[in-house]
Design a protein around this motif. Structure first.
Motif: not given
Length: 163
Positions: A73-95
């Motif tokens: 489980t990760v918690k973070g802010k959504v930075t970008e959305v690409f169709g059915n994928k998105f990037i979530v970012q926390d203080d340590s990195g992006r996924a």
């Protein structure tokens, strides 16, 4: 010596074809009952195999510390959305989070939204099973264990080959 018993005469009050009709009707009713029981059992099995809306109580981990091939489980802010994928970012990195077929043509998340994502981290993607929004609403996407068939033997062999 035994007295001879009289021969049993057939009951001619009910014609023989009526007995056949009665047996056929009984067989039809039994067939319908068996089919109904099978349908009820199938519906019960489907309900038991569906993913439930209960999340596994997992503490969010840092994105940079996600162990490969595991449920996280990760918690973070959504930075970008690409169709059915998105990037979530926390203080340590992006996924990169993949939502699967459930996320196609839908607005699962919005940019700058804070979410918790639960799923399996595999092959550089977080394959989401649940998305929990800040207001507490839950979006169930599918089973966390991945596809039921798993990897094929060739894919499994290639995964272990180092370049």
């Amino acid at each position: 010596m035994k007295p001879q018993e009289p021969a049993v005469k057939p009951d001619l009050s009910v014609p023989p074809h009526k007995n056949r009709e009665r047996r056929a009707a009984t067989f039809g009713v039994l067939a319908v009952v068996v089919l109904a029981l099978g349908a009820a059992a199938g519906a019960g099995a489907m309900k038991l195999t569906r993913p439930s809306l209960e999340l596994a109580p997992m503490t969010p981990v840092a994105i940079s510390a996600m162990p490969a091939f595991s449920l996280v489980t990760v918690k973070g802010k959504v930075t970008e959305v690409f169709g059915n994928k998105f990037i979530v970012q926390d203080d340590s990195g992006r996924a990169l989070v993949e939502t699967g077929p459930s996320g196609i043509d839908t607005k699962m998340v919005a940019a700058d939204e804070t979410v918790s994502v639960q799923g399996r981290f595999e092959d550089g993607f977080l394959h989401a099973s649940y998305i929990v929004r800040q207001d507490g609403s839950i979006e169930a996407l599918g089973p966390a264990g991945g596809p039921p068939h798993g990897r094929g033997p060739l894919e499994e062999m290639l995964r272990h080959v180092t370049p």
